[in-house]
Design a protein around this motif. Structure first.
Motif, PDB file in Angstrom:
ATOM      1  N   TYR A 192       0.847  -1.192   0.000  1.00  0.00           N
ATOM      2  CA  TYR A 192       0.000   0.000   0.000  1.00  0.00           C
ATOM      3  C   TYR A 192       0.882   1.241   0.000  1.00  0.00           C
ATOM      4  O   TYR A 192       1.813   1.344   0.805  1.00  0.00           O
ATOM      5  N   ALA A 193       0.613   2.168  -0.913  1.00  0.00           N
ATOM      6  CA  ALA A 193       1.357   3.423  -0.952  1.00  0.00           C
ATOM      7  C   ALA A 193       0.455   4.562  -0.512  1.00  0.00           C
ATOM      8  O   ALA A 193      -0.660   4.706  -1.005  1.00  0.00           O
ATOM      9  N   MET A 194       0.956   5.370   0.416  1.00  0.00           N
ATOM     10  CA  MET A 194       0.195   6.522   0.893  1.00  0.00           C
ATOM     11  C   MET A 194       0.656   7.797   0.206  1.00  0.00           C
ATOM     12  O   MET A 194       1.826   8.155   0.263  1.00  0.00           O
ATOM     13  N   PHE A 195      -0.285   8.467  -0.452  1.00  0.00           N
ATOM     14  CA  PHE A 195      -0.100   9.838  -0.911  1.00  0.00           C
ATOM     15  C   PHE A 195      -0.819  10.747   0.083  1.00  0.00           C
ATOM     16  O   PHE A 195      -1.722  10.306   0.797  1.00  0.00           O
ATOM     17  N   SER A 196      -0.440  12.014   0.110  1.00  0.00           N
ATOM     18  CA  SER A 196      -1.030  12.911   1.107  1.00  0.00           C
ATOM     19  C   SER A 196      -2.496  13.196   0.848  1.00  0.00           C
ATOM     20  O   SER A 196      -3.275  13.370   1.781  1.00  0.00           O
ATOM     21  N   GLY A 197      -2.934  13.236  -0.457  1.00  0.00           N
ATOM     22  CA  GLY A 197      -4.285  13.683  -0.748  1.00  0.00           C
ATOM     23  C   GLY A 197      -4.420  15.173  -0.466  1.00  0.00           C
ATOM     24  O   GLY A 197      -3.446  15.837  -0.115  1.00  0.00           O
ATOM     25  N   PRO A 198      -5.636  15.751  -0.529  1.00  0.00           N
ATOM     26  CA  PRO A 198      -6.907  15.073  -0.794  1.00  0.00           C
ATOM     27  C   PRO A 198      -7.223  14.866  -2.263  1.00  0.00           C
ATOM     28  O   PRO A 198      -8.201  14.181  -2.579  1.00  0.00           O
ATOM     29  N   SER A 199      -6.460  15.450  -3.181  1.00  0.00           N
ATOM     30  CA  SER A 199      -6.705  15.152  -4.595  1.00  0.00           C
ATOM     31  C   SER A 199      -6.307  13.707  -4.864  1.00  0.00           C
ATOM     32  O   SER A 199      -5.345  13.194  -4.288  1.00  0.00           O
ATOM     33  N   PHE A 200      -7.084  13.054  -5.712  1.00  0.00           N
ATOM     34  CA  PHE A 200      -6.690  11.719  -6.127  1.00  0.00           C
ATOM     35  C   PHE A 200      -5.390  11.802  -6.931  1.00  0.00           C
ATOM     36  O   PHE A 200      -5.036  12.852  -7.469  1.00  0.00           O
ATOM     37  N   ILE A 206       0.377   7.276 -10.528  1.00  0.00           N
ATOM     38  CA  ILE A 206       0.038   5.853 -10.416  1.00  0.00           C
ATOM     39  C   ILE A 206       1.051   4.999 -11.163  1.00  0.00           C
ATOM     40  O   ILE A 206       1.470   3.934 -10.681  1.00  0.00           O
ATOM     41  N   ARG A 207       1.494   5.447 -12.319  1.00  0.00           N
ATOM     42  CA  ARG A 207       2.540   4.694 -13.034  1.00  0.00           C
ATOM     43  C   ARG A 207       3.812   4.637 -12.197  1.00  0.00           C
ATOM     44  O   ARG A 207       4.494   3.600 -12.140  1.00  0.00           O
ATOM     45  N   PHE A 208       4.143   5.743 -11.535  1.00  0.00           N
ATOM     46  CA  PHE A 208       5.315   5.773 -10.641  1.00  0.00           C
ATOM     47  C   PHE A 208       5.127   4.801  -9.486  1.00  0.00           C
ATOM     48  O   PHE A 208       6.037   4.022  -9.148  1.00  0.00           O
ATOM     49  N   GLY A 213       6.634  -0.605  -6.891  1.00  0.00           N
ATOM     50  CA  GLY A 213       6.170  -1.793  -6.181  1.00  0.00           C
ATOM     51  C   GLY A 213       4.858  -1.691  -5.455  1.00  0.00           C
ATOM     52  O   GLY A 213       4.486  -2.605  -4.710  1.00  0.00           O
ATOM     53  N   ALA A 214       4.095  -0.625  -5.657  1.00  0.00           N
ATOM     54  CA  ALA A 214       2.805  -0.486  -4.984  1.00  0.00           C
ATOM     55  C   ALA A 214       1.722  -1.280  -5.709  1.00  0.00           C
ATOM     56  O   ALA A 214       1.687  -1.322  -6.938  1.00  0.00           O
ATOM     57  N   ASP A 215       0.841  -1.895  -4.933  1.00  0.00           N
ATOM     58  CA  ASP A 215      -0.311  -2.611  -5.481  1.00  0.00           C
ATOM     59  C   ASP A 215      -1.607  -1.833  -5.288  1.00  0.00           C
ATOM     60  O   ASP A 215      -2.603  -2.101  -5.965  1.00  0.00           O
ATOM     61  N   ALA A 216      -1.596  -0.892  -4.342  1.00  0.00           N
ATOM     62  CA  ALA A 216      -2.778  -0.080  -4.047  1.00  0.00           C
ATOM     63  C   ALA A 216      -2.307   1.256  -3.489  1.00  0.00           C
ATOM     64  O   ALA A 216      -1.200   1.368  -2.957  1.00  0.00           O
ATOM     65  N   VAL A 217      -3.156   2.262  -3.615  1.00  0.00           N
ATOM     66  CA  VAL A 217      -2.816   3.596  -3.105  1.00  0.00           C
ATOM     67  C   VAL A 217      -3.980   4.156  -2.298  1.00  0.00           C
ATOM     68  O   VAL A 217      -5.145   3.830  -2.522  1.00  0.00           O
ATOM     69  N   GLY A 218      -3.628   5.023  -1.324  1.00  0.00           N
ATOM     70  CA  GLY A 218      -4.640   5.682  -0.515  1.00  0.00           C
ATOM     71  C   GLY A 218      -4.053   6.869   0.207  1.00  0.00           C
ATOM     72  O   GLY A 218      -2.919   7.282  -0.048  1.00  0.00           O
ATOM     73  N   MET A 219      -4.840   7.415   1.146  1.00  0.00           N
ATOM     74  CA  MET A 219      -4.467   8.647   1.828  1.00  0.00           C
ATOM     75  C   MET A 219      -4.455   8.485   3.346  1.00  0.00           C
ATOM     76  O   MET A 219      -4.634   9.462   4.085  1.00  0.00           O
ATOM     77  N   SER A 220      -4.243   7.269   3.829  1.00  0.00           N
ATOM     78  CA  SER A 220      -4.325   7.031   5.281  1.00  0.00           C
ATOM     79  C   SER A 220      -3.455   5.855   5.663  1.00  0.00           C
ATOM     80  O   SER A 220      -2.545   5.460   4.938  1.00  0.00           O
ATOM     81  N   THR A 221      -3.717   5.301   6.842  1.00  0.00           N
ATOM     82  CA  THR A 221      -3.181   4.016   7.319  1.00  0.00           C
ATOM     83  C   THR A 221      -1.703   4.049   7.706  1.00  0.00           C
ATOM     84  O   THR A 221      -1.327   3.548   8.768  1.00  0.00           O
ATOM     85  N   ILE A 253     -12.226   9.458 -11.248  1.00  0.00           N
ATOM     86  CA  ILE A 253     -12.507   8.816  -9.964  1.00  0.00           C
ATOM     87  C   ILE A 253     -13.406   9.726  -9.148  1.00  0.00           C
ATOM     88  O   ILE A 253     -13.194  10.936  -9.073  1.00  0.00           O
ATOM     89  N   SER A 254     -14.407   9.151  -8.494  1.00  0.00           N
ATOM     90  CA  SER A 254     -15.341   9.912  -7.669  1.00  0.00           C
ATOM     91  C   SER A 254     -15.307   9.415  -6.241  1.00  0.00           C
ATOM     92  O   SER A 254     -15.368   8.204  -5.994  1.00  0.00           O
ATOM     93  N   GLY A 255     -15.238  10.346  -5.274  1.00  0.00           N
ATOM     94  CA  GLY A 255     -15.284   9.964  -3.866  1.00  0.00           C
ATOM     95  C   GLY A 255     -16.595   9.308  -3.502  1.00  0.00           C
ATOM     96  O   GLY A 255     -16.640   8.390  -2.674  1.00  0.00           O
ATOM     97  N   ASP A 256     -17.697   9.738  -4.122  1.00  0.00           N
ATOM     98  CA  ASP A 256     -19.004   9.127  -3.854  1.00  0.00           C
ATOM     99  C   ASP A 256     -19.029   7.673  -4.311  1.00  0.00           C
ATOM    100  O   ASP A 256     -19.603   6.807  -3.645  1.00  0.00           O
ATOM    101  N   GLU A 257     -18.397   7.384  -5.438  1.00  0.00           N
ATOM    102  CA  GLU A 257     -18.352   6.016  -5.941  1.00  0.00           C
ATOM    103  C   GLU A 257     -17.570   5.109  -5.001  1.00  0.00           C
ATOM    104  O   GLU A 257     -17.926   3.941  -4.808  1.00  0.00           O
ATOM    105  N   VAL A 258     -16.510   5.659  -4.397  1.00  0.00           N
ATOM    106  CA  VAL A 258     -15.718   4.882  -3.446  1.00  0.00           C
ATOM    107  C   VAL A 258     -16.582   4.468  -2.258  1.00  0.00           C
ATOM    108  O   VAL A 258     -16.561   3.307  -1.822  1.00  0.00           O
ATOM    109  N   ALA A 259     -17.365   5.409  -1.710  1.00  0.00           N
ATOM    110  CA  ALA A 259     -18.227   5.115  -0.566  1.00  0.00           C
ATOM    111  C   ALA A 259     -19.308   4.104  -0.942  1.00  0.00           C
ATOM    112  O   ALA A 259     -19.600   3.170  -0.188  1.00  0.00           O
TER     113      ALA A 259
END
Length: 279
Positions: A192-200, A206-208, A213-221, A253-259
């Motif tokens: 899991y790779a953490m970016f600061s956000g809040p923009s996606f 994502i290519r970087f 070696g990241a399989d998923a990305v997010g803004m927490s954890t 990407i939409s934040g509403d779709e994620v929820a």
């Protein structure tokens, strides 16, 4: 805002103030800590005869502003364990303050939890994975540009230079994957790779992330994992792959779709966290 917020005391004194208040409210000797991510907060309703405390009522605790995060500490018995649940989190991007983002986990560690279950909704980077699945964290990459341990070390909680090699328990991951598979639940495993956000993230980012070696990305954890590891707490990380990351599909990407996507995985998520508690 509560007058108790960030009084200027030393960090460890703030933690003891918070713990003193929680003890007064009946929160004591938790065995398991859980942090619930975007769209996953309803899991807290499973706690029996809960003590429910809004974050903004707790000394030194910050309540976030993301609507899918309830902002409540829930404590009680569940599956034979004393469980403390953070229904929602205060994100780094809400204040650019790692201490605030990691503070609830530091409090749980100081309260004495032995295991921390961190959950999040994440963008899927690995094109061999499918969104709508759960991924166990085997490791993380901190791309936020910050670290909650910067500054004077809290020696009472852990060492100045903690090793991060075994942050996410391999033994617990193997047990959890085996038990989930027995119930027909497929669990991916990845980084899991953490970016600061809040923009996606951008497609180039994502290519970087994929290249390193990241399989998923997010803004927490990551802030919570760092301070829990610092304090010697065993950690299980669970990402819900709610969407394909930017550029993987030719759509925004939409934040509403994620929820909304979290509803489809609710049953599997609940069962996997249940299993993680009982390992």
């Amino acid at each position: 805002m509560s007058m108790r917020k960030y009084s200027g005391k030393e960090p460890i004194e703030r933690i003891w103030d918070t713990i003193g208040y929680l003890h007064e409210q009946g929160v004591s000797e938790p065995e398991i800590g859980i942090v619930l991510g975007t769209g996953l907060n309803d899991y807290a309703d499973r706690i029996k005869d809960p003590i429910v405390l809004p974050y903004n009522s707790i000394p030194n605790m910050e309540s976030g502003w993301v609507s899918e995060h309830r902002g409540e500490l829930v404590f009680g018995e569940y599956l034979g364990k004393r469980v403390i649940v953070m229904a929602g989190r205060f994100h780094y991007y809400e204040s650019r303050n790692m201490d605030k983002a990691a503070y609830p986990t530091r409090v749980m560690a100081a309260l004495g939890i032995k295991r921390l279950i961190l959950t999040n909704a994440a963008g899927c980077v690995n094109t061999d994975f499918s969104m709508g699945h759960l991924m166990l964290l085997s490791d993380h990459i901190n791309l936020s540009g910050d670290n909650p341990l910067i500054g004077r070390n809290i020696d009472e909680l852990g060492p100045r230079f903690p090793d991060m090699t075994y942050t996410y328990s391999k033994e617990l991951r193997e047990k959890l994957k085996k038990q989930a598979a027995a119930e027909g639940i497929e669990l991916y495993e990845g980084v899991y790779a953490m970016f600061s956000g809040p923009s996606f993230e951008t497609p180039a980012e994502i290519r970087f992330a994929r290249a390193i070696g990241a399989d998923a990305v997010g803004m927490s954890t990551v802030p919570e994992a760092i301070v829990a590891n610092h304090a010697g707490v065993e950690i299980i990380g669970i990402s819900f792959l709610s969407n394909m990351a930017a550029g993987v599909l030719d759509q925004p990407i939409s934040g509403d779709e994620v929820a909304e996507a979290s509803l489809a995985i609710k049953d599997d998520f609940t069962r996997v966290v249940d299993l993680a508690i009982q390992l």
